[in-house]
Write an enzyme that holds these catalytic residues in place. Structure first.
Site, mmCIF file in Angstrom:
data_model
loop_
_atom_site.group_PDB
_atom_site.id
_atom_site.type_symbol
_atom_site.label_atom_id
_atom_site.label_comp_id
_atom_site.label_asym_id
_atom_site.label_seq_id
_atom_site.Cartn_x
_atom_site.Cartn_y
_atom_site.Cartn_z
ATOM 1 N N SER A 109 77.965 87.387 79.103
ATOM 2 C CA SER A 109 78.549 86.074 78.818
ATOM 3 C C SER A 109 78.226 85.684 77.384
ATOM 4 O O SER A 109 77.185 86.094 76.845
ATOM 5 C CB SER A 109 77.965 85.018 79.765
ATOM 6 O OG SER A 109 78.363 83.712 79.369
ATOM 7 N N TYR A 154 70.728 81.519 83.610
ATOM 8 C CA TYR A 154 71.976 82.285 83.495
ATOM 9 C C TYR A 154 72.036 82.977 82.133
ATOM 10 O O TYR A 154 72.304 84.177 82.047
ATOM 11 C CB TYR A 154 73.152 81.331 83.674
ATOM 12 C CG TYR A 154 74.512 81.963 83.515
ATOM 13 C CD1 TYR A 154 75.009 82.841 84.482
ATOM 14 C CD2 TYR A 154 75.320 81.663 82.415
ATOM 15 C CE1 TYR A 154 76.266 83.418 84.342
ATOM 16 C CE2 TYR A 154 76.570 82.225 82.276
ATOM 17 C CZ TYR A 154 77.047 83.108 83.238
ATOM 18 O OH TYR A 154 78.286 83.673 83.100
#
Length: 268
Positions: free
Chosen positions: A144, A157
């Site tokens: 990401s 995350y």
């Protein structure tokens, strides 16, 4: 094809394939002629996706909980039994987060790391001997842009996505002489249900959409760009809007400037 790969009859295994990015990647790979192996927890959802793919009878659904090692082993055996080989593995299964560090329990920290890092590592290590024996194949990880930048509300995350990126870099170096290729994909904001499922500090799904995701890149457009980059053999693939690409560029040129930018960002 000037060293480019192709997907005609290649076996492409995609995790997290029942919705969002995984579903879009499956559709694009099927259009390019691949035999797609779809994995996620719910077989009925996978079958809906499989039936929507071009030449649906060529593809298979293999249900598994990515965090259950015995289920993952069983799935791997099933894939080899039915397809005989694996040409691409796309590690896409993942879970996001929307909580401040101060509000996030250790249980939630570990749950996100388990899905976004350890489960990817386990599956890749399990499949690696097949790639090494074939002396061919591509292993891709969906990281990401958050894993490159680190933003508010996404600490764990971001950390997990950064960790899988670094692990993939090491893997790439170790298998470079064995004919096995490794790519890492860094999506920016893509319009999927990822923020509905993102965990709050207590480990429960957030259950609502983010503004940034709502106005993000269409999942099909993301998949087209991603598969095209993988076919070209790209190893470092950043796909997102101008804001995300600018952030990645600034992160390389001036981390200090980036940190100042992030403090002012509205990312919730």
């Amino acid at each position: 094809m000037n060293g480019m790969e192709h997907l005609d009859n290649k076996v492409v295994w995609i995790t997290g394939a029942s919705s969002g990015i995984g579903k879009a990647l499956a559709a694009e790979c099927a259009l390019k002629g691949a035999q797609v192996v779809l994995s996620a927890r719910r077989l009925d959802e996978l079958e809906k996706v499989r039936n929507s793919l071009q030449n649906s009878e060529r593809h298979i659904s293999v249900a598994m909980d990515i965090t259950d090692e015995s289920q993952v082993r069983h799935a791997y055996e099933q894939v080899l039994k039915e397809k005989g080989r694996i040409d691409w593995l796309i590690n896409n299964a993942g879970l996001s987060q929307r909580a401040l560090i101060a509000d996030t329990t250790m249980q939630t920290e570990r749950a996100i790391m388990e899905i976004d890092y350890f489960s990817q590592v386990f599956l890749t290590k399990l499949v690696l001997p097949t790639f090494l024996a074939q002396k061919s194949g591509r292993i891709a990880f969906v990281s990401s842009v958050a894993g490159l930048l680190g933003t508010q509300y996404r600490a764990t995350y971001s950390a997990a996505k950064a960790a899988i990126h670094m692990w993939a870099n090491s893997l790439r170096a170790e298998v470079a002489q064995e004919g096995v290729k490794v790519s890492v994909i860094f999506p920016g904001f893509v319009k999927t249900n990822v923020s509905f499922n993102a965990l709050n500090g207590a480990g429960k799904p957030q259950a609502h959409q983010d503004d940034a995701i709502e106005t993000g890149l269409d999942a099909d457009a993301f998949a087209q760009q991603t598969v095209s980059a993988l076919i070209k053999g790209d190893e470092y693939i950043v796909i997102g809007g101008r804001k995300e690409k600018l952030g990645v560029l600034v992160s390389r040129l001036s981390p200090t400037t980036l940190y100042k930018m992030i403090r002012k960002m509205k990312v919730k």
